[in-house]
Structures are given as structure tokens and as C-alpha cells.
Motif scaffolding. Structure first.
Motif, PDB file in Angstrom:
ATOM      1  N   LEU A 248       1.137  -1.257   0.239  1.00 28.02           N
ATOM      2  CA  LEU A 248      -0.136  -0.197  -0.211  1.00 28.02           C
ATOM      3  C   LEU A 248       0.791   1.270  -0.662  1.00 28.02           C
ATOM      4  O   LEU A 248       1.191   1.959  -0.010  1.00 28.02           O
ATOM      5  N   LEU A 249       1.492   1.614   0.512  1.00 29.72           N
ATOM      6  CA  LEU A 249       2.785   2.416   1.198  1.00 29.72           C
ATOM      7  C   LEU A 249       3.346   2.538  -0.821  1.00 29.72           C
ATOM      8  O   LEU A 249       3.208   3.301  -0.758  1.00 29.72           O
ATOM      9  N   LEU A 250       4.006   1.624  -1.445  1.00 29.69           N
ATOM     10  CA  LEU A 250       4.475   1.858  -2.683  1.00 29.69           C
ATOM     11  C   LEU A 250       3.355   2.366  -3.318  1.00 29.69           C
ATOM     12  O   LEU A 250       3.667   2.468  -4.877  1.00 29.69           O
ATOM     13  N   LEU A 251       2.531   1.272  -3.061  1.00 29.81           N
ATOM     14  CA  LEU A 251       1.236   2.443  -4.098  1.00 29.81           C
ATOM     15  C   LEU A 251       1.020   3.708  -3.861  1.00 29.81           C
ATOM     16  O   LEU A 251       1.080   4.295  -5.223  1.00 29.81           O
ATOM     17  N   ALA A 252       0.877   3.943  -2.994  1.00 31.06           N
ATOM     18  CA  ALA A 252       0.703   5.851  -2.230  1.00 31.06           C
ATOM     19  C   ALA A 252       1.835   6.327  -2.888  1.00 31.06           C
ATOM     20  O   ALA A 252       1.330   7.596  -3.848  1.00 31.06           O
ATOM     21  N   PHE A 253       2.838   5.949  -2.921  1.00 32.01           N
ATOM     22  CA  PHE A 253       4.604   6.721  -3.619  1.00 32.01           C
ATOM     23  C   PHE A 253       4.135   6.801  -5.142  1.00 32.01           C
ATOM     24  O   PHE A 253       4.364   7.616  -5.700  1.00 32.01           O
ATOM     25  N   GLY A 254       3.275   5.748  -5.648  1.00 34.89           N
ATOM     26  CA  GLY A 254       3.671   5.090  -7.237  1.00 34.89           C
ATOM     27  C   GLY A 254       2.745   6.172  -7.519  1.00 34.89           C
ATOM     28  O   GLY A 254       2.144   7.354  -8.656  1.00 34.89           O
ATOM     29  N   LEU A 255       1.148   6.620  -6.844  1.00 37.14           N
ATOM     30  CA  LEU A 255       0.458   7.978  -7.365  1.00 37.14           C
ATOM     31  C   LEU A 255       1.012   9.035  -7.035  1.00 37.14           C
ATOM     32  O   LEU A 255       0.137   9.926  -7.893  1.00 37.14           O
ATOM     33  N   ALA A 256       2.152   9.483  -6.079  1.00 37.32           N
ATOM     34  CA  ALA A 256       1.633  10.529  -5.245  1.00 37.32           C
ATOM     35  C   ALA A 256       3.366  11.151  -6.875  1.00 37.32           C
ATOM     36  O   ALA A 256       3.423  12.497  -7.299  1.00 37.32           O
ATOM     37  N   GLY A 257       3.851  10.111  -7.626  1.00 36.93           N
ATOM     38  CA  GLY A 257       4.758  10.355  -8.203  1.00 36.93           C
ATOM     39  C   GLY A 257       3.919  10.280  -9.719  1.00 36.93           C
ATOM     40  O   GLY A 257       4.920  11.360 -10.493  1.00 36.93           O
ATOM     41  N   ALA A 258       2.555   9.816 -10.037  1.00 43.68           N
ATOM     42  CA  ALA A 258       2.374   9.857 -11.199  1.00 43.68           C
ATOM     43  C   ALA A 258       1.880  10.965 -11.371  1.00 43.68           C
ATOM     44  O   ALA A 258       2.161  12.071 -12.002  1.00 43.68           O
ATOM     45  N   VAL A 259       1.306  11.770  -9.917  1.00 47.33           N
ATOM     46  CA  VAL A 259       1.419  13.155  -9.443  1.00 47.33           C
ATOM     47  C   VAL A 259       1.788  14.469 -10.010  1.00 47.33           C
ATOM     48  O   VAL A 259       1.998  15.385 -10.827  1.00 47.33           O
ATOM     49  N   LEU A 260       3.485  14.128  -9.501  1.00 51.42           N
ATOM     50  CA  LEU A 260       4.174  14.961  -9.757  1.00 51.42           C
ATOM     51  C   LEU A 260       5.299  14.556 -11.169  1.00 51.42           C
ATOM     52  O   LEU A 260       6.041  15.564 -10.734  1.00 51.42           O
ATOM     53  N   GLY A 261       5.167  13.672 -11.139  1.00 51.95           N
ATOM     54  CA  GLY A 261       5.544  13.745 -12.512  1.00 51.95           C
ATOM     55  C   GLY A 261       7.214  12.608 -12.069  1.00 51.95           C
ATOM     56  O   GLY A 261       8.133  13.280 -12.971  1.00 51.95           O
ATOM     57  N   ALA A 263      10.320   9.878 -11.818  1.00 57.18           N
ATOM     58  CA  ALA A 263      10.884   9.018 -13.162  1.00 57.18           C
ATOM     59  C   ALA A 263      11.042   7.906 -12.393  1.00 57.18           C
ATOM     60  O   ALA A 263      10.557   6.587 -13.339  1.00 57.18           O
ATOM     61  N   ALA A 264      10.777   7.282 -11.333  1.00 55.69           N
ATOM     62  CA  ALA A 264      10.987   6.244 -10.900  1.00 55.69           C
ATOM     63  C   ALA A 264       8.880   5.808 -10.283  1.00 55.69           C
ATOM     64  O   ALA A 264       9.164   4.645  -9.852  1.00 55.69           O
ATOM     65  N   THR A 265       7.712   6.444 -10.940  1.00 61.55           N
ATOM     66  CA  THR A 265       6.407   6.011 -11.061  1.00 61.55           C
ATOM     67  C   THR A 265       6.119   4.526 -11.495  1.00 61.55           C
ATOM     68  O   THR A 265       6.334   4.354 -10.824  1.00 61.55           O
ATOM     69  N   LEU A 266       7.104   4.199 -12.446  1.00 60.48           N
ATOM     70  CA  LEU A 266       6.149   3.379 -13.201  1.00 60.48           C
ATOM     71  C   LEU A 266       7.047   1.479 -11.964  1.00 60.48           C
ATOM     72  O   LEU A 266       6.894   1.245 -11.700  1.00 60.48           O
ATOM     73  N   PHE A 267       8.459   2.308 -12.156  1.00 59.62           N
ATOM     74  CA  PHE A 267       8.857   1.307 -11.041  1.00 59.62           C
ATOM     75  C   PHE A 267       8.512   0.865  -9.332  1.00 59.62           C
ATOM     76  O   PHE A 267       8.530   0.140  -8.750  1.00 59.62           O
ATOM     77  N   LEU A 268       7.424   2.349  -8.931  1.00 62.33           N
ATOM     78  CA  LEU A 268       6.998   2.196  -7.439  1.00 62.33           C
ATOM     79  C   LEU A 268       5.278   1.280  -7.675  1.00 62.33           C
ATOM     80  O   LEU A 268       5.342   0.354  -6.915  1.00 62.33           O
ATOM     81  N   PHE A 269       4.775   1.814  -9.149  1.00 64.76           N
ATOM     82  CA  PHE A 269       4.036   0.661  -9.247  1.00 64.76           C
ATOM     83  C   PHE A 269       3.590  -1.030  -9.281  1.00 64.76           C
ATOM     84  O   PHE A 269       3.771  -1.459  -8.976  1.00 64.76           O
ATOM     85  N   ALA A 270       5.461  -0.534 -10.483  1.00 67.02           N
ATOM     86  CA  ALA A 270       5.713  -2.618 -10.716  1.00 67.02           C
ATOM     87  C   ALA A 270       5.554  -3.045  -9.196  1.00 67.02           C
ATOM     88  O   ALA A 270       5.262  -3.993  -8.878  1.00 67.02           O
ATOM     89  N   GLY A 271       6.304  -2.567  -7.940  1.00 64.83           N
ATOM     90  CA  GLY A 271       6.985  -2.484  -6.977  1.00 64.83           C
ATOM     91  C   GLY A 271       5.355  -2.698  -6.308  1.00 64.83           C
ATOM     92  O   GLY A 271       5.643  -4.050  -5.354  1.00 64.83           O
ATOM     93  N   ALA A 272       4.908  -2.216  -6.100  1.00 64.85           N
ATOM     94  CA  ALA A 272       3.569  -2.743  -4.796  1.00 64.85           C
ATOM     95  C   ALA A 272       2.931  -3.386  -6.028  1.00 64.85           C
ATOM     96  O   ALA A 272       2.440  -4.364  -4.739  1.00 64.85           O
ATOM     97  N   ILE A 273       2.538  -3.923  -6.989  1.00 64.72           N
ATOM     98  CA  ILE A 273       2.174  -5.105  -7.590  1.00 64.72           C
ATOM     99  C   ILE A 273       2.743  -6.632  -6.746  1.00 64.72           C
ATOM    100  O   ILE A 273       2.141  -7.619  -7.277  1.00 64.72           O
ATOM    101  N   ALA A 274       3.566  -6.452  -7.161  1.00 62.02           N
ATOM    102  CA  ALA A 274       5.183  -8.075  -6.900  1.00 62.02           C
ATOM    103  C   ALA A 274       4.784  -8.286  -5.117  1.00 62.02           C
ATOM    104  O   ALA A 274       4.335  -9.067  -4.727  1.00 62.02           O
ATOM    105  N   THR A 275       4.699  -6.810  -4.386  1.00 58.98           N
ATOM    106  CA  THR A 275       4.749  -6.812  -3.370  1.00 58.98           C
ATOM    107  C   THR A 275       3.400  -7.448  -2.665  1.00 58.98           C
ATOM    108  O   THR A 275       2.996  -8.277  -1.600  1.00 58.98           O
ATOM    109  N   ALA A 276       2.234  -6.638  -3.556  1.00 62.20           N
ATOM    110  CA  ALA A 276       0.996  -7.211  -2.437  1.00 62.20           C
ATOM    111  C   ALA A 276       0.551  -8.743  -3.400  1.00 62.20           C
ATOM    112  O   ALA A 276      -0.123  -9.649  -3.223  1.00 62.20           O
TER     113      ALA A 276
END
Length: 319
Positions: A248-261, A263-276
Motif C-alpha cells: 500500500l505504501l509503494l502504491l501511495a508513492f506511485g500515485l504521488a509520483g504520477a501526480v508529481l511526474g 521518473a521512478a513512478t513506473l518502478f513504484l507501481f511495479a514494486g507495489a504489484i509484486a509486493t502485493a
């Protein structure tokens, strides 16, 4: 102070054997002498784990000359957990002592065991003061005791090998558990009966070579760990509960990264999915493990050993 075939003795001494032709006659003589001093009737039970070195022939000779000694011959080698425990369950005494055949469990301690039992201790265990092992084996043993002491379902007695005396009530209680791989020194603690400890310095093996190589000791340790720390089966569930918030924390960082632009947003989403996904897998593995634990608790019907024959059995003589 010898026991008759018809009357169960006060004391039984169970000695498991595997390729102990050099020791069996000597240990029986020493135990017989000590037991005669301290017990109001005794028997010696030898349980042989399919020896191939002449031990069985030596046992037959002993049984032919000493009516206090009888033997169980297993039809194969059932290991150092099942065979000694089965021998203890088959003994007839009001108290039962289990000890090794190689003199590393001193027969001279029988008197002290009996004394403490008569004073009221239901279980009397020998506790080594010293161990003549290499530095690596000593370190491994200490580490194992420390780990088991933290995760076991009941207190762990360090430097206790299983050499001890057990009241008849203790033996009958543990026999009802029908453990397929009995970690006996742990079971006696789990039973909750009173325990007295007797420190001793373990001597060198009298003759022959030890049958406890690294492989057998590792198997014994793993069986003891599995049998005395069932909470290990729930470790995957704990991991799942820890990984869930991380996903959930990685997902939240991914969403924040998507809003703020970021560069690591894709990796955060991938990490969130893999961890889940890993958390969900661990959850199901943990649930399956707990189900296996419940099944084993309810289906303990495997015999400890299958006997080939008995020699000089008092029950047969009495009949």
C-alpha cells in the motif's frame, strides 16, 4: 531386589542399540549393578535398530543368562527418535530411565535419578555441564538452543539430551499422544509435569564410533524444531501481514509520483504489484501450512516401529 516376570518392576532402564557390539555387554552389566543397588526390582530393555555388527547375537546371549534383561528387535532402522521412544513406551516399570549404550550417559547417575523421583519429581533429566565437541558444532548447538528458546511453544532445556527418568504416569500420558516423530525431550517439557535437573559431566564414548553424524544430527534438529515450534507454520502469514502495508505504501508513492511526474513512478507501481502478489501468496501458503498442522494433529496413527521379534519378554514368560 530383583523383579519377577509376573510383577512389574519398580524401575525399567531402556537402552537403544545400533551397532554397539563393543559396548552392549558392558553397559548392561554396569546398569544391572547400579539398578540392583537402588531399585526394588528392575528390568533392562534393549531395543535394537537393525544392527549389522553382531549386536543382536550379543543381546541374545545376555538375555539367555540374565532374566532381568529382555529385548526388542526392530525390522529396520527407525532412527534415533522413534526407536528409543518406543522402547520407553514398552517398558513396564513404575519409573523408566532412557539412556545410551555407549557410556556417555553414566550408569552411576541411576541412584540420583531414583532418589529425586522418590522425593516427588515426575521427570528427572541429566543436564550436561560440558560438551567435548568442536568449536563449530558447539556454536551450532548454542545457536540452535537460543533460536528454539525464542520460538518454541514451551520452555527449552539447554544441554539436555534425553538421558533421564520418567514416572509411569508421564510415560503413559506421552504414549497417548501418538506422535509419529517424537521429539521426546521436548514432549516431556510440553507435558507440564514437574522436572528436576541433575548436572553431570558427559564422559567420552567407551568404544566404537558415534552413529550421530552431521546428517543425522541435522535431521534430529529439524525434527525437534518442527515438533516443538508449530508457530513456524504461521511465519508466512506474518510475512503477508507485513508485506500488505508495504504494498500500500509503494502504491501511495506511485500515485504521488504520477501526480508529481517522478521518473521512478513506473518502478513504484511495479514494486507495489509484486509486493502485493507476494503477500497474497504468503497468506495462502501460511493458511495451507496451518491446515497441515491441524491435519497432523488429528491423524497421528503411524506406528513408531514395527517389531521383528522380542527376546526373553517377561510378558511371554509369565503367560
Amino acid at each position: 531386589m530383583n523383579s519377577s516376570a509376573e510383577q512389574p518392576p519398580e524401575l525399567s532402564i531402556v537402552i537403544p542399540c545400533f551397532n554397539e557390539v563393543e559396548n552392549v555387554a558392558g553397559i548392561v552389566a554396569a546398569v544391572d549393578r547400579e539398578a540392583a543397588r537402588w531399585a526394588y526390582g528392575h528390568e533392562i530393555v534393549l531395543i535394537d535398530n537393525a544392527s549389522t555388527d553382531g549386536t543382536r547375537e550379543a543381546i541374545r546371549e545376555i538375555c539367555a543368562t540374565n532374566p532381568r534383561v529382555w529385548a526388542i528387535f526392530n525390522n529396520r532402522n527407525y532412527g534415533q527418535m522413534r526407536s528409543p521412544t518406543y522402547g520407553i513406551y514398552q517398558a513396564r516399570g513404575r519409573a523408566v530411565i532412557g539412556m545410551c549404550a555407549d557410556f556417555q550417559d553414566p550408569p552411576e547417575m541411576i541412584g540420583e535419578f531414583v532418589r529425586k523421583w522418590r522425593e516427588g519429581a515426575m521427570i528427572v533429566m541429566g543436564q550436561r555441564r560440558s560438551e567435548r565437541s568442536g568449536a563449530l558444532l558447539t556454536l551450532a548447538r548454542r545457536t540452535g538452543y537460543a533460536l528454539l528458546g525464542r520460538i518454541a511453544d514451551y520452555p527449552v532445556l539447554p544441554d539436555v539430551t534425553g538421558f533421564g527418568l520418567f514416572d509411569r504416569r508421564v510415560v503413559d500420558t506421552l504414549a497417548q499422544w501418538q506422535e509419529p516423530e517424537p521429539f521426546f525431550r521436548g514432549m516431556v517439557v510440553e507435558s507440564g509435569f514437574s522436572i528436576a535437573l541433575v548436572p553431570f559431566d558427559r564422559p567420552e564414548r567407551a568404544a566404537g564410533t558415534t552413529k550421530n553424524g552431521l546428517r543425522s544430527l541435522m535431521g534430529f534438529a529439524l525434527s525437534g524444531l518442527a515438533g516443538s515450534a508449530k508457530a513456524l507454520l504461521r511465519v508466512p502469514i506474518v510475512l503477508a501481514l507485513l508485506l500488505g502495508p508495504l504494498a500500500l505504501l509503494l502504491l501511495a508513492f506511485g500515485l504521488a509520483g504520477a501526480v508529481l511526474g517522478w521518473a521512478a513512478t513506473l518502478f513504484l507501481f511495479a514494486g507495489a504489484i509484486a509486493t502485493a502478489m507476494f503477500a497474497v501468496m504468503m497468506l495462502f501458503v501460511g493458511l495451507i501450512g496451518d491446515q497441515v498442522r491441524l491435519l497432523t494433529e488429528r491423524t497421528r496413527h503411524i506406528p513408531l516401529v514395527i517389531e521383528e521379534c522380542r527376546v526373553n519378554d517377561p510378558r511371554t514368560r509369565a503367560a
